[in-house]
Design a protein around this motif. Sequence first.
Motif, PDB file in Angstrom:
ATOM      1  N   PRO A  82      44.314  45.419  39.391  1.00 13.79           N
ATOM      2  CA  PRO A  82      44.937  46.079  40.547  1.00 13.79           C
ATOM      3  C   PRO A  82      46.157  45.299  41.053  1.00 13.79           C
ATOM      4  O   PRO A  82      46.229  44.876  42.209  1.00 13.79           O
ATOM      5  N   HIS A  83      47.125  45.106  40.178  1.00 10.04           N
ATOM      6  CA  HIS A  83      48.280  44.266  40.477  1.00 10.04           C
ATOM      7  C   HIS A  83      49.411  44.681  39.546  1.00 10.04           C
ATOM      8  O   HIS A  83      49.235  45.502  38.648  1.00 10.04           O
ATOM      9  N   PHE A  84      50.611  44.074  39.765  1.00  6.39           N
ATOM     10  CA  PHE A  84      51.726  44.355  38.866  1.00  6.39           C
ATOM     11  C   PHE A  84      51.985  43.198  37.902  1.00  6.39           C
ATOM     12  O   PHE A  84      52.927  43.259  37.108  1.00  6.39           O
ATOM     13  N   LEU A  85      51.162  42.138  37.975  1.00  2.78           N
ATOM     14  CA  LEU A  85      51.258  41.038  37.030  1.00  2.78           C
ATOM     15  C   LEU A  85      49.874  40.465  36.787  1.00  2.78           C
ATOM     16  O   LEU A  85      48.935  40.734  37.547  1.00  2.78           O
ATOM     17  N   CYS A  86      49.756  39.672  35.733  1.00  5.15           N
ATOM     18  CA  CYS A  86      48.469  39.038  35.416  1.00  5.15           C
ATOM     19  C   CYS A  86      48.327  37.765  36.253  1.00  5.15           C
ATOM     20  O   CYS A  86      48.497  36.638  35.742  1.00  5.15           O
ATOM     21  N   ASP A  87      48.040  37.949  37.526  1.00  5.88           N
ATOM     22  CA  ASP A  87      47.835  36.815  38.426  1.00  5.88           C
ATOM     23  C   ASP A  87      46.410  36.296  38.265  1.00  5.88           C
ATOM     24  O   ASP A  87      45.528  36.986  37.741  1.00  5.88           O
ATOM     25  N   ILE A  88      46.176  35.089  38.737  1.00  5.41           N
ATOM     26  CA  ILE A  88      44.917  34.393  38.465  1.00  5.41           C
ATOM     27  C   ILE A  88      43.710  35.145  39.022  1.00  5.41           C
ATOM     28  O   ILE A  88      42.794  35.517  38.279  1.00  5.41           O
ATOM     29  N   LEU A  89      43.681  35.370  40.337  1.00  6.26           N
ATOM     30  CA  LEU A  89      42.487  35.933  40.958  1.00  6.26           C
ATOM     31  C   LEU A  89      42.210  37.381  40.546  1.00  6.26           C
ATOM     32  O   LEU A  89      41.058  37.727  40.255  1.00  6.26           O
ATOM     33  N   PRO A  90      43.225  38.281  40.490  1.00  6.50           N
ATOM     34  CA  PRO A  90      42.920  39.648  40.052  1.00  6.50           C
ATOM     35  C   PRO A  90      42.330  39.718  38.644  1.00  6.50           C
ATOM     36  O   PRO A  90      41.443  40.537  38.382  1.00  6.50           O
ATOM     37  N   VAL A  91      42.809  38.880  37.733  1.00 11.90           N
ATOM     38  CA  VAL A  91      42.255  38.871  36.373  1.00 11.90           C
ATOM     39  C   VAL A  91      40.862  38.267  36.368  1.00 11.90           C
ATOM     40  O   VAL A  91      39.935  38.780  35.733  1.00 11.90           O
ATOM     41  N   LEU A  92      40.700  37.175  37.095  1.00 20.58           N
ATOM     42  CA  LEU A  92      39.412  36.475  37.116  1.00 20.58           C
ATOM     43  C   LEU A  92      38.297  37.374  37.638  1.00 20.58           C
ATOM     44  O   LEU A  92      37.156  37.331  37.150  1.00 20.58           O
ATOM     45  N   ARG A  93      38.613  38.223  38.606  1.00 24.33           N
ATOM     46  CA  ARG A  93      37.588  39.100  39.192  1.00 24.33           C
ATOM     47  C   ARG A  93      37.119  40.190  38.222  1.00 24.33           C
ATOM     48  O   ARG A  93      36.090  40.819  38.462  1.00 24.33           O
ATOM     49  N   LEU A  94      37.876  40.404  37.154  1.00 26.58           N
ATOM     50  CA  LEU A  94      37.497  41.429  36.175  1.00 26.58           C
ATOM     51  C   LEU A  94      36.532  40.910  35.117  1.00 26.58           C
ATOM     52  O   LEU A  94      36.003  41.696  34.325  1.00 26.58           O
ATOM     53  N   ALA A  95      36.301  39.603  35.085  1.00 26.85           N
ATOM     54  CA  ALA A  95      35.380  39.041  34.096  1.00 26.85           C
ATOM     55  C   ALA A  95      33.979  39.589  34.343  1.00 26.85           C
ATOM     56  O   ALA A  95      33.541  39.733  35.492  1.00 26.85           O
ATOM     57  N   SER A  96      33.279  39.871  33.267  1.00 21.58           N
ATOM     58  CA  SER A  96      31.955  40.469  33.398  1.00 21.58           C
ATOM     59  C   SER A  96      30.848  39.433  33.532  1.00 21.58           C
ATOM     60  O   SER A  96      29.702  39.779  33.805  1.00 21.58           O
ATOM     61  N   ALA A  97      31.178  38.152  33.366  1.00 24.73           N
ATOM     62  CA  ALA A  97      30.174  37.092  33.513  1.00 24.73           C
ATOM     63  C   ALA A  97      30.886  35.762  33.723  1.00 24.73           C
ATOM     64  O   ALA A  97      32.014  35.572  33.279  1.00 24.73           O
ATOM     65  N   GLY A  98      30.221  34.865  34.459  1.00 25.24           N
ATOM     66  CA  GLY A  98      30.718  33.505  34.625  1.00 25.24           C
ATOM     67  C   GLY A  98      31.899  33.351  35.552  1.00 25.24           C
ATOM     68  O   GLY A  98      32.500  32.282  35.630  1.00 25.24           O
ATOM     69  N   LYS A  99      32.245  34.422  36.302  1.00 24.49           N
ATOM     70  CA  LYS A  99      33.475  34.357  37.073  1.00 24.49           C
ATOM     71  C   LYS A  99      33.333  33.589  38.386  1.00 24.49           C
ATOM     72  O   LYS A  99      34.315  33.052  38.892  1.00 24.49           O
ATOM     73  N   HIS A 100      32.130  33.521  38.960  1.00 22.78           N
ATOM     74  CA  HIS A 100      31.982  32.886  40.271  1.00 22.78           C
ATOM     75  C   HIS A 100      32.264  31.386  40.193  1.00 22.78           C
ATOM     76  O   HIS A 100      32.995  30.829  41.015  1.00 22.78           O
ATOM     77  N   ARG A 101      31.708  30.727  39.184  1.00 20.42           N
ATOM     78  CA  ARG A 101      31.974  29.297  39.023  1.00 20.42           C
ATOM     79  C   ARG A 101      33.448  29.071  38.699  1.00 20.42           C
ATOM     80  O   ARG A 101      34.074  28.130  39.194  1.00 20.42           O
ATOM     81  N   SER A 102      34.008  29.953  37.888  1.00 13.84           N
ATOM     82  CA  SER A 102      35.425  29.826  37.537  1.00 13.84           C
ATOM     83  C   SER A 102      36.312  30.056  38.753  1.00 13.84           C
ATOM     84  O   SER A 102      37.329  29.379  38.926  1.00 13.84           O
ATOM     85  N   GLU A 103      35.947  31.012  39.614  1.00  9.56           N
ATOM     86  CA  GLU A 103      36.718  31.263  40.829  1.00  9.56           C
ATOM     87  C   GLU A 103      36.768  30.022  41.708  1.00  9.56           C
ATOM     88  O   GLU A 103      37.823  29.663  42.241  1.00  9.56           O
TER      89      GLU A 103
END
Length: 313
Positions: free
Chosen positions: A176-197
């Motif tokens: 939901p963005h116009f570029l591959c920014d860190i947080l918008p991409v990270l939130r799309l991960a299907s697993a392991g994203k909370h620790r990575s965030e």
Amino acid sequence: MAGENHTTLPEFLLLGFSDLKALQGPLFWVVLLVYLVTLLGNSLIILLTQVSPALHSPMYFFLRQLSVVELFYTTNIAPRTLANLASPHPQAISFQGCAAQMYVFIVLGISECCLLTAMAYDRYVAICQPLHYSTILSPRACMAMVGTSWLTGIITATTHASLIFSLPFASHPIIPHFLCDILPVLRLASAGKHRSEISVMTATVVFIMIPFSLIVTSYIRILGAILAMASTQSRRKVFSTCSSHLLVVSLFFGTASITYIRPQAGSSVTTDRVLSLFYTVVTPMLNPIIYTLRNKDVRRALQHLVKRQSPSP
């Protein structure tokens, strides 16, 4: 397929502003104009600081490096943003393309943080230790600072991008963005994203706050030196050499802090995109304008260049 992971190298879909169709046309022309002015302004700064002997000092060496970063920074984002704005639908970007855009985005963002810090240190040495200026900020020292800025950006980008793009993603996720920014991409991960965030946000805060703290420390000492001056004219002259840098620092760190450190709860996708558009596209245009309009040396060098290029009557 929902069970697919990153090993299938999924495409991402950049939403851009396709959900705000009434804004797409006006935004396209605004972004295009801003991009062209950014290219012209930063190229002009690079040219002036290269050809004008009066601008061959550490201060303008760092300014030239900042303009190089800004050129690459906005070129990494603006062309794809324009393509998205020209289409009524979300645009696909490959897994590798998204990773590459984020990698370059992080390298340049961190490098700019470090360069702005180096520029603050330059002003501190020039004002508080003027007799040792040429010794402390020798050409070798300046090159080392610039090299460290780039190296810090590369190390940070390699760490972040490797962490994020090793996570599993569903096929064709929409960013939901116009570029591959860190947080918008990270939130799309299907697993392991909370620790990575948590890891990514911690590193982001550190790389924003440490340079900003060093800049503030430099300017506190500069302010002390200015207040100790007996002449009002001397105070005004010294402050004028710092005002452009202070304004650029305020724009960069202010928008970066609002974008990455503010609480995400309650923030809207539209607000995030507008803030990022200002931070990634508008700010790189403002920097050369600020330095050109508020810096007498740069204005004088520009006037000399124009006179040299103008045909004699």
